[in-house]
Scaffold this motif. Structure first.
Motif, PDB file in Angstrom:
ATOM      1  N   ARG A 315       0.793  -1.226   0.000  1.00 17.36           N
ATOM      2  CA  ARG A 315       0.000   0.000   0.000  1.00 17.36           C
ATOM      3  C   ARG A 315       0.829   1.282   0.000  1.00 17.36           C
ATOM      4  O   ARG A 315       0.356   2.327  -0.460  1.00 17.36           O
ATOM      5  CB  ARG A 315      -0.941   0.003   1.212  1.00 17.36           C
ATOM      6  N   ASP A 316       2.038   1.226   0.567  1.00 16.38           N
ATOM      7  CA  ASP A 316       2.868   2.428   0.642  1.00 16.38           C
ATOM      8  C   ASP A 316       4.325   2.010   0.773  1.00 16.38           C
ATOM      9  O   ASP A 316       4.919   2.064   1.854  1.00 16.38           O
ATOM     10  CB  ASP A 316       2.452   3.303   1.833  1.00 16.38           C
ATOM     11  N   ALA A 317       4.918   1.597  -0.342  1.00 21.37           N
ATOM     12  CA  ALA A 317       6.289   1.087  -0.336  1.00 21.37           C
ATOM     13  C   ALA A 317       7.281   2.148   0.132  1.00 21.37           C
ATOM     14  O   ALA A 317       8.284   1.831   0.790  1.00 21.37           O
ATOM     15  CB  ALA A 317       6.664   0.592  -1.729  1.00 21.37           C
ATOM     16  N   ALA A 318       7.008   3.411  -0.172  1.00 24.43           N
ATOM     17  CA  ALA A 318       7.920   4.478   0.245  1.00 24.43           C
ATOM     18  C   ALA A 318       7.959   4.599   1.765  1.00 24.43           C
ATOM     19  O   ALA A 318       9.017   4.868   2.352  1.00 24.43           O
ATOM     20  CB  ALA A 318       7.500   5.805  -0.387  1.00 24.43           C
ATOM     21  N   LEU A 319       6.820   4.378   2.402  1.00 21.51           N
ATOM     22  CA  LEU A 319       6.765   4.473   3.860  1.00 21.51           C
ATOM     23  C   LEU A 319       7.620   3.389   4.509  1.00 21.51           C
ATOM     24  O   LEU A 319       8.375   3.663   5.457  1.00 21.51           O
ATOM     25  CB  LEU A 319       5.322   4.376   4.349  1.00 21.51           C
ATOM     26  N   ILE A 320       7.525   2.163   4.011  1.00 21.02           N
ATOM     27  CA  ILE A 320       8.305   1.086   4.624  1.00 21.02           C
ATOM     28  C   ILE A 320       9.802   1.312   4.402  1.00 21.02           C
ATOM     29  O   ILE A 320      10.626   1.001   5.266  1.00 21.02           O
ATOM     30  CB  ILE A 320       7.850  -0.298   4.102  1.00 21.02           C
ATOM     31  N   THR A 321      10.158   1.900   3.274  1.00 26.82           N
ATOM     32  CA  THR A 321      11.569   2.235   3.035  1.00 26.82           C
ATOM     33  C   THR A 321      12.063   3.252   4.051  1.00 26.82           C
ATOM     34  O   THR A 321      13.165   3.125   4.617  1.00 26.82           O
ATOM     35  CB  THR A 321      11.759   2.779   1.612  1.00 26.82           C
ATOM     36  N   THR A 322      11.243   4.263   4.315  1.00 30.67           N
ATOM     37  CA  THR A 322      11.596   5.277   5.313  1.00 30.67           C
ATOM     38  C   THR A 322      11.710   4.657   6.697  1.00 30.67           C
ATOM     39  O   THR A 322      12.644   4.961   7.453  1.00 30.67           O
ATOM     40  CB  THR A 322      10.549   6.408   5.327  1.00 30.67           C
TER      41      THR A 322
END
Length: 378
Positions: A315-322
């Motif tokens: 749902r939010d790959a950028a969030l998990i990267t952060t």
């Protein structure tokens, strides 16, 4: 332990005199139709814009217009915590996403983060598919439940060892076991805190006396162990009760079916624990073993995010990267204070050391605060 903070007796008196001073919550505005429910918190009031909502995920937007840091809770019967958001500083707003089936609840603001809070009734009606109808969210809660079980399987025997040492008057052994035992507790504390007064009985700091409770549990034993002249002669009953309470928590925690939002909120709550107790040295004020708890809270938060990872990646790959980046940063900063198999004492750290730790936690807390909204997406 979240329900007791360092506040003045005057503040406690103010809170006690305002328990019935909730704002008008009779307005059944469009908030009940699924939009955010506005909560205006102050030092003397807790104005909840709606007294009802439909079953499913409710979102409360809490703004603190008072002068004290506050918390907001949704309670089911028996003060079972369905959701909470804490550390709301004056002038700031925080959101709480909470999954609520049909039933009767109470909302509560806690100015000064102490006491039973300023409460009002809240009703949920209708029906909705649970978030765990999503297979990945169901897998997340099952995965986290396994983690809780692994921690309780270690918590119980370590507590038994600690209690045995206390009762035998083995001060040095009990001191060595104290931070190790608490590691397993601190990793799963959001689950333990669900069950009413069990958490303050086990983990309440000395301020619980101001709330009309007896000072017992880990921190009462900590105080006696680290006294100038340790005297454990009267601590047998306290140690016995600690073991009874931990056994009860273990049973309840392993039987609990969690909402995915409880994982998300718990991950953030563990960081709030660090910010309000470990960084300041309030938590383990006699032993100064706060960094053991600090690390355990971060590990518990990381475990909750790990369970939710497949959903977050989708749902939010950028969030998990952060999140990965900020967790790694916290680990890097914290590792500086390793001492053998344990950690340096809180009073061995400089103000600059503590600021570095605080900055790392704040950088992690910001993206973690977004997880609940992602989890609750339809």
């Amino acid at each position: 332990m979240r329900n007791s903070r360092l506040v003045t007796l005057a503040a406690v008196g103010l809170l006690g005199g305002s328990l019935a001073a909730c704002g008008d919550s009779s307005d059944s505005s469009s908030d009940a139709a699924g939009g955010p429910i506005v909560v205006k918190a102050s030092d003397t009031a807790c104005e909840v814009a709606s007294a009802s909502a439909g079953a499913g995920t409710s979102v409360f937007t809490v703004t603190n217009g008072g002068n004290k840091v506050t918390e907001f809770y949704v309670y089911a019967a028996g003060d079972r915590i369905m959701g909470e958001v804490e550390n709301i500083a004056p002038g700031l707003s925080r959101e709480l996403h909470v999954e609520l089936p049909a039933g009767s609840y109470e909302t509560a603001c806690k100015p000064g983060m102490i006491g039973k809070g300023i409460r009002s009734a809240f009703t949920v009606s209708g029906s909705a598919a649970p978030l765990t109808a999503d297979a990945k969210l169901a897998d997340a809660t099952a995965s986290y439940s396994r983690y809780v079980k692994s921690q309780t399987e270690a918590l119980l025997p370590k507590t038994e060892e600690f209690v045995t040492a206390v009762k035998a008057g083995e001060v040095d052994k009990a001191k060595a076991l104290f931070p190790i035992t608490r590691t397993y507790w601190e990793r799963i504390e959001p689950v333990a805190e669900i069950f009413g007064d069990l958490d303050p009985r086990i983990d309440g700091r000395e301020e619980v006396i101001e709330e009309g409770m007896e000072f017992t549990g880990f921190h009462r034993l900590e105080k006696d162990l680290w006294a100038t002249t340790p005297d454990l002669g009267k601590d047998g009953p306290i140690a016995d009760q600690l073991l009874v309470d931990v056994k009860e928590i273990v049973v309840k925690a392993n039987a609990e079916t969690l909402s995915p939002l409880q994982l998300a909120n718990g991950a953030k709550g563990l960081l709030d624990e660090v910010a309000t107790g470990k960084i300041t040295g309030e938590e383990d004020r006699y032993s100064h073993t706060d960094l053991w708890d600090f690390n355990a809270n971060v590990e518990g938060s990381k475990a909750a995010i790990a369970a939710l990872r497949p959903v977050l990646e989708e749902r939010d790959a950028a969030l998990i990267t952060t999140l990965d980046t900020e967790f790694a940063n916290v680990d890097t900063v914290l590792t500086k204070y390793r001492d053998g198999d344990g950690w340096k004492l809180h009073n061995q750290l400089t103000p600059a050391d503590l600021k570095g730790l605080s900055d790392a936690i704040n950088a992690l807390a910001e993206p973690i605060s977004k997880v609940a909204a992602v989890v609750s997406q339809k």
